[in-house]
Scaffold this motif. Structure first.
Motif: not given
Length: 401
Positions: A348, A355, A378
């Protein structure tokens, strides 16, 4: 500071259980008045007043003075006494550990990130872990007798209720939590690392009142944490969330669990690592190309850094992983209909590179009516989610049912 309450809770006395509920209320709500607390607990104001007085005397609760209101009598505001106890969290990574200390209110008092530790599933690895935790405790400038619990995050199959770890450090017949308690001289609980990250994000991260949440931990492996109606869902034996081991591909790649075709073999940090090495060996270029021939293996952190330095090959692979992951998360959204999906873990840290393809695939593969309910965010805590969660779990484990 008396620890009689902890003994009473263990024995299960009726009064102690009410006090336990009061502490749990303050863990999740900060501070409140006696009137608000009596409504929340469905007890009379005099009864709650009696308990609060006793808990103030024992040092668990503080009177924070008058609440400013517009007219009428100003009620007193009560909350947890920060100095009444301390909790330690330990988050184990592949090449390091993170250790943190919080006070009774949940404020982080001490935090040591990336303490070098070569994870090894052996008795030597366990002893080294205990040595690092003991060194951390030794240097703390607090009353060590006030350390009430230590929670250790462990990857794989973990039963937090029984204290057994079935994937890591499983060398004895008795629970790992008991082994650690004996070695460290403090009460120790354990939990799955992804579940701890989920709880950290829920308590101090990007959650703003949502009660139905899926946290996706895309690190070296792949797991999910599930919160249903504000409670962490553990499953019957604590094994919920093994998302990475859902069979989704007709490939011949053997997952570390021993099976073929797991989601983790195509959408995880280990998949990113493997695919990058394969593509560089097949002649594609990356700023990490020269690292292939060195004796030290490329780490996942180096690949993430290369993505953020706009390495085209690394970005391409991360985006492909994002698409594959998004397709699988779409299935979770169809099943659970969550308010919030949080993308966390090491991958991430590549931000929009992972994303955006996840969001595109979710829109493509989930039902429109259902995905409209789900916000995709996130992780706010990023690499601190696990350690914050470990500390928070160390505290909540003492006072939740």
């Amino acid at each position: 500071m008396k620890h009689n309450l902890l003994k009473e809770i263990e024995m299960g006395s009726k009064n102690a259980l009410v006090k336990k509920r009061i502490i749990t209320h303050y863990i999740y709500n900060g501070s409140s008045t006696i009137t608000d607390l009596s409504k929340e607990m469905d007890l009379s104001v005099p009864t709650v007043t009696k308990f609060i007085d006793e808990m103030c005397e024992d040092g668990y609760i503080n009177d924070y003075g008058k609440l400013e209101t517009s007219g009428g009598r100003h009620p007193n505001l009560y909350g947890l006494n920060p100095e009444s106890g301390y909790f330690i969290g330990v988050d184990i990574k592949k090449f390091a550990i993170n250790i943190g200390l919080i006070n009774f209110k949940g404020d982080m008092m001490e935090l040591k990130m990336n303490i070098p530790y070569q994870f090894e599933n052996s008795i030597e690895g366990l002893n080294e872990l205990c040595k690092l935790i003991a060194n951390f405790i030794k240097k703390l400038n607090i009353n060590k007798e006030k350390i009430l619990n230590i929670n250790v995050n462990v990857s794989g199959r973990v039963n937090p209720e029984s204290g057994y770890s079935f994937s890591q450090f499983n060398f004895e017949e008795r629970p790992l939590a008991d082994v650690l308690t004996e070695k460290l001289g403090y009460k120790v609980t354990i939990d799955n690392d992804t579940r701890a990250m989920t709880y950290g994000e829920y308590m101090q991260g990007c959650v703003k009142g949502e009660k139905n949440i899926i946290f996706v931990n895309v690190s070296w492996g792949l797991g999910i944490g599930i919160i249903i109606d504000g409670k962490i869902y553990t499953g019957k034996s604590g094994f919920s969330g093994e998302f990475g081991h859902v069979s989704a591909y007709e490939n011949e790649i053997i997952c570390h669990c021993g099976k073929k075709g797991c989601i983790e073999t195509e959408a995880s940090g280990s998949a990113l690592h493997r695919i990058l090495l394969e593509r560089i060996k097949n002649g594609e270029n990356s700023i990490l190309s020269d690292r292939i021939s060195s004796e030290d293996p490329i780490t996942l952190d180096e690949i993430i850094a290369a993505v953020n330095k706009e390495d085209v090959l690394c970005i391409e692979i991360v985006e492909e992983i994002g698409q594959k992951l998004g397709k699988q998360i779409a299935g979770l959204i169809n099943v659970f209909n969550p308010e919030l999906v949080i993308i966390g873990g090491t991958l991430s840290l590549t931000g929009d590179y992972i994303t955006q393809p996840i969001k595109t695939a979710i829109r493509k593969y989930s039902l429109n009516l259902v995905n409209k309910d789900s916000v995709i965010l996130t992780s706010k805590l990023k690499d601190k989610a696990g350690i914050v969660g470990a500390c928070m779990l160390a505290r909540s484990r003492m006072f939740e049912d």
